[in-house]
Structure formats: C-alpha cells, structure tokens
Write a protein that holds these residues in place. Structure first.
Motif, PDB file in Angstrom:
ATOM      1  N   GLN A  49       5.627 -31.797  29.671  1.00  0.00           N
ATOM      2  CA  GLN A  49       5.038 -31.572  30.990  1.00  0.00           C
ATOM      3  C   GLN A  49       4.174 -32.749  31.407  1.00  0.00           C
ATOM      4  O   GLN A  49       3.180 -33.071  30.750  1.00  0.00           O
ATOM      5  CB  GLN A  49       4.213 -30.287  30.992  1.00  0.00           C
ATOM      6  N   ALA A  50       4.539 -33.393  32.511  1.00  0.00           N
ATOM      7  CA  ALA A  50       3.783 -34.528  33.035  1.00  0.00           C
ATOM      8  C   ALA A  50       2.804 -34.069  34.107  1.00  0.00           C
ATOM      9  O   ALA A  50       3.109 -33.187  34.903  1.00  0.00           O
ATOM     10  CB  ALA A  50       4.737 -35.569  33.610  1.00  0.00           C
ATOM     11  N   ALA A  51       1.624 -34.686  34.108  1.00  0.00           N
ATOM     12  CA  ALA A  51       0.615 -34.440  35.139  1.00  0.00           C
ATOM     13  C   ALA A  51      -0.374 -35.601  35.105  1.00  0.00           C
ATOM     14  O   ALA A  51      -0.405 -36.379  34.147  1.00  0.00           O
ATOM     15  CB  ALA A  51      -0.103 -33.113  34.906  1.00  0.00           C
ATOM     16  N   PHE A  52      -1.175 -35.703  36.160  1.00  0.00           N
ATOM     17  CA  PHE A  52      -2.173 -36.767  36.178  1.00  0.00           C
ATOM     18  C   PHE A  52      -3.274 -36.510  35.154  1.00  0.00           C
ATOM     19  O   PHE A  52      -3.654 -37.378  34.385  1.00  0.00           O
ATOM     20  CB  PHE A  52      -2.785 -36.898  37.579  1.00  0.00           C
ATOM     21  N   HIS A  53      -3.797 -35.268  35.157  1.00  0.00           N
ATOM     22  CA  HIS A  53      -4.859 -34.900  34.229  1.00  0.00           C
ATOM     23  C   HIS A  53      -4.800 -33.396  34.011  1.00  0.00           C
ATOM     24  O   HIS A  53      -3.996 -32.697  34.620  1.00  0.00           O
ATOM     25  CB  HIS A  53      -6.228 -35.358  34.729  1.00  0.00           C
ATOM     26  N   LEU A  54      -5.639 -32.884  33.124  1.00  0.00           N
ATOM     27  CA  LEU A  54      -5.555 -31.471  32.747  1.00  0.00           C
ATOM     28  C   LEU A  54      -5.665 -30.509  33.933  1.00  0.00           C
ATOM     29  O   LEU A  54      -4.894 -29.539  33.998  1.00  0.00           O
ATOM     30  CB  LEU A  54      -6.622 -31.137  31.695  1.00  0.00           C
ATOM     31  N   GLU A  59      -1.041 -20.763  25.630  1.00  0.00           N
ATOM     32  CA  GLU A  59      -0.825 -19.498  24.923  1.00  0.00           C
ATOM     33  C   GLU A  59       0.607 -19.413  24.392  1.00  0.00           C
ATOM     34  O   GLU A  59       0.835 -18.970  23.256  1.00  0.00           O
ATOM     35  CB  GLU A  59      -1.130 -18.322  25.840  1.00  0.00           C
ATOM     36  N   LEU A  60       1.584 -19.832  25.202  1.00  0.00           N
ATOM     37  CA  LEU A  60       2.974 -19.837  24.739  1.00  0.00           C
ATOM     38  C   LEU A  60       3.156 -20.774  23.554  1.00  0.00           C
ATOM     39  O   LEU A  60       3.898 -20.475  22.614  1.00  0.00           O
ATOM     40  CB  LEU A  60       3.897 -20.264  25.887  1.00  0.00           C
ATOM     41  N   ASN A  61       2.461 -21.899  23.597  1.00  0.00           N
ATOM     42  CA  ASN A  61       2.513 -22.845  22.481  1.00  0.00           C
ATOM     43  C   ASN A  61       1.890 -22.231  21.228  1.00  0.00           C
ATOM     44  O   ASN A  61       2.434 -22.345  20.118  1.00  0.00           O
ATOM     45  CB  ASN A  61       1.781 -24.125  22.877  1.00  0.00           C
ATOM     46  N   LYS A  62       0.757 -21.549  21.396  1.00  0.00           N
ATOM     47  CA  LYS A  62       0.068 -20.899  20.284  1.00  0.00           C
ATOM     48  C   LYS A  62       0.931 -19.823  19.651  1.00  0.00           C
ATOM     49  O   LYS A  62       0.972 -19.658  18.429  1.00  0.00           O
ATOM     50  CB  LYS A  62      -1.253 -20.311  20.773  1.00  0.00           C
ATOM     51  N   GLN A  63       1.672 -19.083  20.496  1.00  0.00           N
ATOM     52  CA  GLN A  63       2.534 -18.014  20.006  1.00  0.00           C
ATOM     53  C   GLN A  63       3.809 -18.545  19.350  1.00  0.00           C
ATOM     54  O   GLN A  63       4.523 -17.788  18.696  1.00  0.00           O
ATOM     55  CB  GLN A  63       2.917 -17.089  21.163  1.00  0.00           C
ATOM     56  N   CYS A  70       1.774 -34.769  28.786  1.00  0.00           N
ATOM     57  CA  CYS A  70       1.743 -36.208  29.020  1.00  0.00           C
ATOM     58  C   CYS A  70       0.888 -36.460  30.255  1.00  0.00           C
ATOM     59  O   CYS A  70       1.289 -36.140  31.376  1.00  0.00           O
ATOM     60  CB  CYS A  70       3.159 -36.744  29.223  1.00  0.00           C
ATOM     61  N   LEU A  71      -0.295 -37.013  30.044  1.00  0.00           N
ATOM     62  CA  LEU A  71      -1.274 -37.201  31.113  1.00  0.00           C
ATOM     63  C   LEU A  71      -1.594 -38.686  31.237  1.00  0.00           C
ATOM     64  O   LEU A  71      -2.043 -39.309  30.275  1.00  0.00           O
ATOM     65  CB  LEU A  71      -2.552 -36.419  30.802  1.00  0.00           C
ATOM     66  N   ASP A  72      -1.385 -39.248  32.420  1.00  0.00           N
ATOM     67  CA  ASP A  72      -1.595 -40.684  32.561  1.00  0.00           C
ATOM     68  C   ASP A  72      -2.900 -41.044  33.266  1.00  0.00           C
ATOM     69  O   ASP A  72      -3.153 -42.219  33.540  1.00  0.00           O
ATOM     70  CB  ASP A  72      -0.406 -41.354  33.260  1.00  0.00           C
ATOM     71  N   ASP A  73      -3.766 -40.030  33.530  1.00  0.00           N
ATOM     72  CA  ASP A  73      -5.039 -40.337  34.178  1.00  0.00           C
ATOM     73  C   ASP A  73      -6.134 -39.385  33.708  1.00  0.00           C
ATOM     74  O   ASP A  73      -7.010 -39.001  34.482  1.00  0.00           O
ATOM     75  CB  ASP A  73      -4.885 -40.267  35.707  1.00  0.00           C
ATOM     76  N   ASP A  76     -10.329 -31.232  23.733  1.00  0.00           N
ATOM     77  CA  ASP A  76      -9.774 -30.880  22.422  1.00  0.00           C
ATOM     78  C   ASP A  76      -8.285 -30.572  22.506  1.00  0.00           C
ATOM     79  O   ASP A  76      -7.642 -30.337  21.487  1.00  0.00           O
ATOM     80  CB  ASP A  76     -10.509 -29.665  21.843  1.00  0.00           C
ATOM     81  N   ILE A  77      -7.738 -30.550  23.718  1.00  0.00           N
ATOM     82  CA  ILE A  77      -6.318 -30.254  23.907  1.00  0.00           C
ATOM     83  C   ILE A  77      -5.498 -31.511  23.628  1.00  0.00           C
ATOM     84  O   ILE A  77      -5.777 -32.584  24.179  1.00  0.00           O
ATOM     85  CB  ILE A  77      -6.047 -29.752  25.332  1.00  0.00           C
ATOM     86  N   ALA A  78      -4.511 -31.393  22.764  1.00  0.00           N
ATOM     87  CA  ALA A  78      -3.687 -32.540  22.397  1.00  0.00           C
ATOM     88  C   ALA A  78      -2.812 -32.967  23.566  1.00  0.00           C
ATOM     89  O   ALA A  78      -2.227 -32.133  24.256  1.00  0.00           O
ATOM     90  CB  ALA A  78      -2.823 -32.190  21.194  1.00  0.00           C
ATOM     91  N   TYR A  79      -2.720 -34.278  23.789  1.00  0.00           N
ATOM     92  CA  TYR A  79      -1.844 -34.793  24.837  1.00  0.00           C
ATOM     93  C   TYR A  79      -1.496 -36.248  24.549  1.00  0.00           C
ATOM     94  O   TYR A  79      -2.172 -36.929  23.775  1.00  0.00           O
ATOM     95  CB  TYR A  79      -2.503 -34.667  26.212  1.00  0.00           C
ATOM     96  N   PHE A  80      -0.430 -36.710  25.187  1.00  0.00           N
ATOM     97  CA  PHE A  80      -0.034 -38.114  25.127  1.00  0.00           C
ATOM     98  C   PHE A  80      -0.623 -38.819  26.344  1.00  0.00           C
ATOM     99  O   PHE A  80      -0.445 -38.358  27.478  1.00  0.00           O
ATOM    100  CB  PHE A  80       1.490 -38.247  25.125  1.00  0.00           C
ATOM    101  N   ALA A  81      -1.318 -39.911  26.119  1.00  0.00           N
ATOM    102  CA  ALA A  81      -1.948 -40.644  27.216  1.00  0.00           C
ATOM    103  C   ALA A  81      -0.932 -41.603  27.833  1.00  0.00           C
ATOM    104  O   ALA A  81      -0.849 -42.772  27.469  1.00  0.00           O
ATOM    105  CB  ALA A  81      -3.170 -41.398  26.723  1.00  0.00           C
TER     106      ALA A  81
END
Length: 225
Positions: free
Chosen positions: A135-140, A151-155, A163-166, A172-177
């Motif tokens: 999932q791509a987005a600018f920020h959280l 929650e779906l990931n946790k389950q 994937c956040l480029d800004d 604490d949430i893991a993401y690719f910069a």
C-alpha cells in the motif's frame, strides 16, 4: 437496469478519504474488484470501485474527496440517494490460480478499495490465501483504513507492506521509506505469485519496470478492468 441506492452510513477512512455504505445490495455485484457506475444530477456518470465484497449485504465505496461527482458523493448525508447505473469490470477472480499461489496486491491511496473487496471475500469464504498488500501513500494519515489494515495484518489475514515516501513523524509502525516499485526491488524470487495492481498509468509503468527487472513478464501484472 439501474438501481436507487440509499446512503446508510459514512465514516472517515483517512486524510481526505471516506467510506460510504449504501443499501440495498445489488445482485449484479458478483466478483470482488468490480466497480459501479454512479450517477447524480448535474454530473456525468462516474466509475467507483466497490470496497465491500459480494458476500456483504450492502455496497461500500472508499472515495477520496477531490472534485466533481466524487466530492458530491462524499458530501452526502445518510438517507440521501443516488443512482447506480450498472456494475461492471472483470474484477479479481480467484479461480484463475491455485489457492496456494501467493497474491501480491499493489495499490496507491484509494486504490485499496478493490483489494479490500478481495480480502473481505477471501475471509468470508474461509479460503486460505497468502495475501500481500503493498500500500502506497504519502504518510501514515493518508493510508486508507490504516487501523483496519493493521488489524488484518495482526490477525494474519494479510501481510501488510506500507510504502510511505513523505513520512516525517516517528512511528512504531513498520514501513518502507519510499515508493512501492523501489520497495519490491529488494524482494527475492516472485516465483508463480499472482500480481495485481490498481493506480495511475505511471504507477503501473513503474511497477512493471521493477518487476520486469526481477524477471516477471508484463502479462503477469494484472488489473481489474
């Protein structure tokens, strides 16, 4: 055949994003990933991907408030109605491959909608698919339905790759910069994975090039129309 849909529920789904629930369910919606042709007076018909699944007893749409019809639909209040002229698109059928084949879904922003439909359908059917959502987005704050995805990931229903480029604020949430196509360049063998994408043509081209560099044929990267 057209249908009159009534808005029954609306809630925030992220920065400039809303999820809207309509009744009644339209039986023409049969495959996750299909889209509806919606119409209001003063606007030309618009195409909106369904964010609910065919197993849900309602129709949901994940819409970014931009301009024109999209802004008008997002501004609706419960009890108001609009017209669904038809349900269209080939969607994402799981019949095209074995259940053991990993499915990688690449989305940007509100492009999550048809993949949410697929995820909900897999869960409703009790199927055991290895689902990866990139999932791509600018920020959280601009990640659609972030709490739901976490929650779906946790389950264990999905493996979430944000994937956040800004993203400036610590989290604490893991993401690719960076962008999705950069994130996948570091991945290993894609093997016989099914690769699905939603987004702009530029997004698709960047994905296709990165996957091509990994030995993936262009025809393996599929969308829902």
């Amino acid at each position: 055949m057209s249908y009159t849909l009534e808005l029954t529920e609306k809630r925030d789904a992220g920065e400039n994003l809303s999820i809207l629930r309509f009744q009644p369910f339209v039986q023409d919606f049969q495959i996750p990933g299909q889209f509806a042709v919606l119409k209001q007076s003063d606007f030309d018909p618009g195409y909106f991907a369904l964010a609910s699944s065919p197993q849900d007893p309602y129709l949901e749409f994940l819409i970014k408030s931009s301009e024109g019809l999209a802004r008008s639909v997002v501004s609706m209040q419960p009890g108001q109605t609009l017209t669904c002229e038809s349900i269209q698109g080939k969607g994402f059928s799981l019949d095209a491959g074995p259940a053991t084949t990993p499915i990688h879904m690449f989305a940007m922003g509100a492009g999550l909608a048809p993949f949410r439909s697929l995820i909900r359908s897999v869960i409703a059917n009790g199927e055991h698919c290895e689902l990866h959502l990139w999932q791509a987005a600018f920020h959280l704050p601009s990640v659609p339905l972030l709490d739901e995805l976490l929650e779906l990931n946790k389950q264990g229903a999905i493996t979430l790759h944000l994937c956040l480029d800004d993203q400036k604020e610590p989290t604490d949430i893991a993401y690719f910069a960076g962008q999705v196509h950069r994130a996948i360049e570091s991945q290993g063998d894609w093997g016989d994975s099914r690769l699905l994408w939603i987004g702009s043509s530029e997004f698709g081209k960047a994905l296709g090039q990165s996957l091509s560099n990994a030995g993936i044929r262009p025809e393996q990267l599929l969308t829902n129309f």
